[in-house]
Scaffold this motif. Structure first.
Motif, PDB file in Angstrom:
ATOM      1  N   SER A 175      28.091  36.746  50.193  1.00 42.16           N
ATOM      2  CA  SER A 175      28.017  36.555  51.642  1.00 42.16           C
ATOM      3  C   SER A 175      29.147  35.657  52.155  1.00 42.16           C
ATOM      4  N   ILE A 176      29.846  34.965  51.242  1.00 41.18           N
ATOM      5  CA  ILE A 176      31.012  34.218  51.716  1.00 41.18           C
ATOM      6  C   ILE A 176      32.307  34.910  51.258  1.00 41.18           C
ATOM      7  N   GLY A 177      32.176  36.193  50.919  1.00 42.60           N
ATOM      8  CA  GLY A 177      33.372  37.004  50.633  1.00 42.60           C
ATOM      9  C   GLY A 177      33.884  36.889  49.211  1.00 42.60           C
ATOM     10  N   ILE A 178      33.019  36.474  48.273  1.00 40.75           N
ATOM     11  CA  ILE A 178      33.486  36.348  46.887  1.00 40.75           C
ATOM     12  C   ILE A 178      32.702  37.279  45.968  1.00 40.75           C
ATOM     13  N   ASP A 179      33.428  38.097  45.223  1.00 41.81           N
ATOM     14  CA  ASP A 179      32.786  38.992  44.259  1.00 41.81           C
ATOM     15  C   ASP A 179      32.484  38.237  42.977  1.00 41.81           C
ATOM     16  N   THR A 180      31.482  38.751  42.258  1.00 39.24           N
ATOM     17  CA  THR A 180      31.121  38.115  40.992  1.00 39.24           C
ATOM     18  C   THR A 180      31.895  38.772  39.864  1.00 39.24           C
ATOM     19  N   GLU A 181      32.785  38.021  39.256  1.00 40.66           N
ATOM     20  CA  GLU A 181      33.602  38.540  38.151  1.00 40.66           C
ATOM     21  C   GLU A 181      32.681  38.769  36.946  1.00 40.66           C
ATOM     22  N   ASP A 182      31.833  37.784  36.675  1.00 34.65           N
ATOM     23  CA  ASP A 182      30.789  37.935  35.657  1.00 34.65           C
ATOM     24  C   ASP A 182      29.780  36.805  35.832  1.00 34.65           C
ATOM     25  N   LEU A 183      28.551  37.067  35.408  1.00 33.87           N
ATOM     26  CA  LEU A 183      27.540  36.010  35.398  1.00 33.87           C
ATOM     27  C   LEU A 183      27.490  35.474  33.973  1.00 33.87           C
ATOM     28  N   VAL A 184      27.546  34.164  33.825  1.00 32.45           N
ATOM     29  CA  VAL A 184      27.612  33.574  32.486  1.00 32.45           C
ATOM     30  C   VAL A 184      26.464  32.583  32.330  1.00 32.45           C
ATOM     31  N   LEU A 185      25.706  32.716  31.249  1.00 35.04           N
ATOM     32  CA  LEU A 185      24.621  31.772  31.012  1.00 35.04           C
ATOM     33  C   LEU A 185      25.215  30.362  30.841  1.00 35.04           C
ATOM     34  N   GLU A 186      24.694  29.402  31.610  1.00 35.71           N
ATOM     35  CA  GLU A 186      25.350  28.087  31.682  1.00 35.71           C
ATOM     36  C   GLU A 186      25.525  27.374  30.338  1.00 35.71           C
ATOM     37  N   PRO A 187      24.512  27.351  29.449  1.00 41.23           N
ATOM     38  CA  PRO A 187      24.759  26.652  28.180  1.00 41.23           C
ATOM     39  C   PRO A 187      25.865  27.295  27.355  1.00 41.23           C
TER      40      PRO A 187
END
Ligand SMILES: Nc1ncnc2c1ncn2[C@@H]1O[C@H](COP(=O)(O)OP(=O)(O)OP(=O)(O)O)[C@@H](O)[C@H]1O
Ligand SMILES: [Mg+2]
Length: 405
Positions: A175-187
């Motif tokens: 919604s702020i104009g940024i695509d998700t390159e990848d979702l990465v599990l934080e740990p």
């Protein structure tokens, strides 16, 4: 020479941190922009108010962009929360060609077969990470390409997450104009920033004690073996102090950060040192006793959540703490005494560029996300591009190919 630019957004329960870095031809990073702002609209790692969370993300991205005068249109995003689940899985394929030589394409096939596990409709695959390969029953092969085999199998660590939680996060960022390159599990991201290859080889636990969650990742034989997310961290510490000492939450938070320690205080009650914050007073010993009790619980929970109780043989390299709460004085000593394992606090190594502000265990995830992005580009599972952006990129790539001819 800069080859590409990558960005990451760590949407934490207490802060949002955007990092922009240039990557050169050999994969080395140069941090060019960092934007850190307090976060609103998140609870225990999850977006609970989209419009509030969006504003925090927007602010953080704007700050990072202003620092380098870039405009980012995609980023690696960190994921956490109790909805994340993980398991170890296998994939098997036959090598049917006459020469029986394993080719890169067979690796892709065997990984695809490991991905074909039944994922419930309300969940999504986040990562399928190869742990080791096997050829014709011989296990522990690191890279089977070029070997002769009738059968190729792979051991993978599979991480899934609730689709709605992922969608809310992606939606917020988009919604702020940024695509998700990848979702990465934080740990997994944090581990990129603070663990050594040796620790991962012999066995180590990474525990990122943040604001809303404690993210745990166990590495063994050089690769990921177990992940879990505990819904207790710095926020609960502050709440305990606030209730236990009868202080407003904000005062308790400041007192915790200013005086907090898990080192036992041996004082007689009558001699206990008095501390004060914003006109509120408390006993130093009481503050430390409250913090110590909760941290002890978190440390024990980290081990209790492991699928085995033989943790001395599983993780001889012990435990590495990251996350803002690991700034509490005495964490490593307390961990060693309580768990009888080597324990250290992991501060991300400073990356070239303007990254001094990231040299704190609270930024292990942020630094790790850009490192992950630089290393895993092109291997994303979760990639969300708006159609227009995808076309624009394709056009740019084609122009680039013609320009090089
Ligand atoms: N010096 C300090 N002593 C004690 N606690 C601290 C200190 N500095 C920060 N913290 C605590 O660290 C927590 C924030 O850590 P961090 O920035 O890693 O969390 P986050 O990434 O926003 O949240 P999460 O990862 O859980 O979603 C807060 O609860 C804060 O009170
Ligand atoms: Mg965090």
């Amino acid at each position: 020479m800069k080859e590409r630019t990558i960005a990451s957004i760590d949407v934490g329960t207490t802060k949002v941190c955007t990092t922009i870095a240039d990557v050169n031809g050999s994969g080395a990073l140069q941090v060019v922009g960092v934007g850190i702002v307090p976060s609103v609209g998140l609870h225990k790692g999850l977006v609970v108010n989209i419009s509030e969370a969006r504003e925090s993300i927007r602010e953080s991205v704007k700050k990072a962009e202003q620092a380098c005068n870039y405009k980012i249109d995609s980023a690696y995003i960190g994921v956490t929360g109790r909805h994340v689940a993980s398991s170890n899985n296998r994939g098997v394929v036959a090598i049917t060609r006459n020469d029986r030589i394993v080719r890169p394409d067979d690796l892709r096939r065997v990984l695809a077969s490991a991905q074909s596990i039944k994922v419930p409709n309300d969940r999504k695959l986040l990562h399928v990470i190869p742990r080791s390969y096997g050829v014709d029953g011989q296990a522990g092969v690191e890279n089977p390409v070029g070997l002769s085999a009738f059968r190729l199998d792979v051991e993978t660590h599979v991480i899934t997450a609730a689709e709605t939680s992922l969608r809310n996060l992606v939606k917020c960022v988009r919604s702020i104009g940024i695509d998700t390159e990848d979702l990465v599990l934080e740990p997994l991201a944090s581990s990129e920033a603070v663990l050594t290859p040796d620790e991962k080889q012999v066995g180590v636990i990474l525990a990122d004690i943040g604001g809303g969650t404690t993210d745990v990742a166990v590495f063994k034989d050089g690769s990921i073996w177990h992940t879990s997310i505990l819904p207790v961290a710095g926020y609960q510490l502050t709440r305990d102090i606030s209730i236990g000492l009868g202080l407003p939450f904000d005062v308790a938070e400041e007192m915790k950060k200013r005086y907090g320690s898990v080192i036992p205080v041996y004082e007689k009650k009558t001699e206990s040192k008095a501390i004060s914050q914003d006109g509120h007073g408390a006993s130093y010993q009481d503050l430390c006793d409250i913090i110590r009790a909760r941290v002890e619980e978190i440390m024990k929970l980290i081990l209790l959540e492991l699928p085995t109780s033989e943790y001395e043989t599983l993780v001889p390299a012990g435990l590495v703490f990251t996350g803002g709460s690991s700034n509490l004085a005495g964490m490593a000593t307390m961990g060693r005494d309580l768990l009888q394992l080597p324990v250290r606090v992991g501060t991300p190594a400073s990356l070239p560029g303007i990254s001094d502000s990231l040299c704190d265990p609270a930024y292990a995830t942020s630094v790790g996300l850009v490192l992950w992005g630089a290393r895993n580009s092109g291997r994303q599972i979760w990639r969300s591009r708006r159609f227009g952006t995808a076309l624009r990129r394709l056009a740019l790539r084609i122009t680039d190919v013609f320009a090089r001819k």
